[in-house]
Scaffold this motif. Structure first.
Motif: not given
Length: 430
Positions: A266-275, A387-400
């Motif tokens: 799950x985590x690498x897929x979420x991390x690749x969602x920018x753009x 998904x903007x690149x800036x959104x990824x930090x928030x998304x990954x925090x939810x996963x973690x």
């Protein structure tokens, strides 16, 4: 002698929405400079160098509708109740069992474009999910976060199992937001998330309908989005979910046995969602404008003004546009660049990026050393961005956070660093 005039790239510009060519670029020599092609060589006559740029607009963004039609359920709630009765004991126990699980694994068949597709999905307690769609050797990946689901499949998947066969190149091999027309997957958190299901069961009637679910006596709890089959016998485990949609897909449900394995995927897929692309937004791009390109061996900047055409009402909150710009010469790609920006209230974002590839630098140097005319042109594609690149930090925090709670022995995958998905069609810098 005065410099030669720019040579047009073709006829008049095409009508809106059709590929065409833009304004010619600046010819050599530039004012105040003496281009190499103008110097006298071997005592012969002077020859002049002319570099001409053109712009091509490629309109490929469109509203995507997956081939799964949504239908309402047959258990819509009725108004008129003045009090909310306490949930029955069996539903409370079933809800406690679901929220104590790290997640649920679903397996079943959905119908897309009239064809059966196998769906496998691992859904965490809060509704994060990772899985696949597969049929006849064609496979697409799924990931769900923050209530939205994204799919990544190749050209064959888009041509065969979606209604956008003609636009497969726009969305193939990149993460794309799943349209709401596929509620069984588009709304994973609200339909298949264990916590959401527990809240739904808390509203069940004391005497729901009963039937067999895979040979097991079960309560059937009906809602507009899905029907839930819960074992009559304690501990009232969730057995099946029939989601609303074409063919009413039936998914079997079992507890998620290895949550850490699910989070590793799950985590690498979420991390690749920018753009990631947003098919619900459609843009009409303008012709690319060249900025500081001629005689510039460092790079060429392209600016594109786009217009949001769908939806036609107000601009959706958080709407974004993404640009892929490519420079070509004599049929060869010199380089590409990308940019993204929010859509302003006037519906007309301006997107700008710079091609700094080795291919551009090499071509421009060769053009400067070879007197004569050298043409190049730009192609622009504008899509909605989910998904903007800036959104990824928030998304990954939810996963973690959830990963730490349900699988504390795990640690973030080194592959899960935030990245931006490349727009399809982009050629790597030579």
């Amino acid at each position: 002698m005065s410099p030669l005039p720019p040579r047009p790239m073709g006829g008049p510009p095409p009508p809106p929405g059709q590929p065409g060519q833009g304004q010619p670029g600046q010819p050599f020599p530039m004012p105040g400079s003496r281009p190499p092609g103008d110097r006298q060589r071997n005592g012969g006559p002077r020859r002049r160098l002319l570099i001409v740029a053109g712009a091509v607009v490629v309109v490929t963004a469109a509203v995507v509708a997956f081939g799964v039609a949504a239908t309402g359920g047959d258990g819509a709630g009725k108004s008129g109740a003045t009090e909310t009765p306490a949930p029955p004991a069996w539903s409370r126990e079933a809800g406690r069992g679901l929220t104590s699980l790290p997640g649920v694994r679903y397996d079943g068949t959905v119908t897309m474009q009239g064809k059966p597709v196998r769906l496998r999905l691992k859904v965490t307690r809060s509704g994060l999910a990772t899985g696949t769609l597969a049929a006849n050797g064609v496979e697409a990946d799924l990931v769900a976060v923050e209530g939205s689901t994204y799919v990544k499949g190749g050209p064959v998947f888009w041509r065969t199992y979606t209604t956008e066969a003609a636009r497969a190149g726009s969305f193939a091999n990149r993460w794309t937001k799943v349209p709401a027309s596929f509620p069984g997957v588009a709304a994973v958190r609200d339909v298949l998330g264990p916590e959401a299901i527990a809240r739904t069961l808390a509203k069940a009637t004391r005497k729901p309908a009963t039937e067999n679910a895979g040979g097991t006596p079960a309560y059937r709890v009906k809602t507009p989005k899905a029907d839930y089959f819960v074992a009559k016998a304690a501990p009232h485990r969730l057995l099946q979910v029939r989601t609303a949609g074409h063919g009413d897909p039936l998914l079997t449900a079992v507890p998620l046995a290895d949550p850490e394995l699910a989070f590793k995927q799950l985590r690498p897929r979420v991390a690749a969602l920018g753009g990631a692309a947003d098919p619900s937004l459609r843009f009409q791009p303008g012709k690319p404008t060249f900025i500081n390109c001629n005689e510039n061996t460092s790079g060429c900047t392209l600016s594109v003004r786009a217009t949001l055409t769908v939806p036609e009402a107000t601009v959706p909150e958080g709407a974004r546009a993404s640009l892929l710009a490519t420079i070509t010469a004599a049929g060869r790609t010199l380089g590409s660049c990308t940019a993204s920006a929010g859509v302003p209230t006037d519906r007309r974002p301006t997107l700008r990026c710079t091609v700094e590839s080795r291919g551009w630098r090499t071509w421009m140097r060769a053009a400067q050393d070879d007197p004569g005319e050298h043409r190049y042109e730009a192609h622009a594609r504008v899509l909605g961005e989910a998904v903007a690149a800036a959104d990824l930090t928030r998304m990954l925090a939810l996963v973690d956070r959830e990963r730490a709670a349900v699988a504390p022995s795990g640690s973030p995958s080194p592959q899960g660093t935030a990245t931006t998905t490349a727009t399809p069609g982009a050629s790597p810098a030579p």
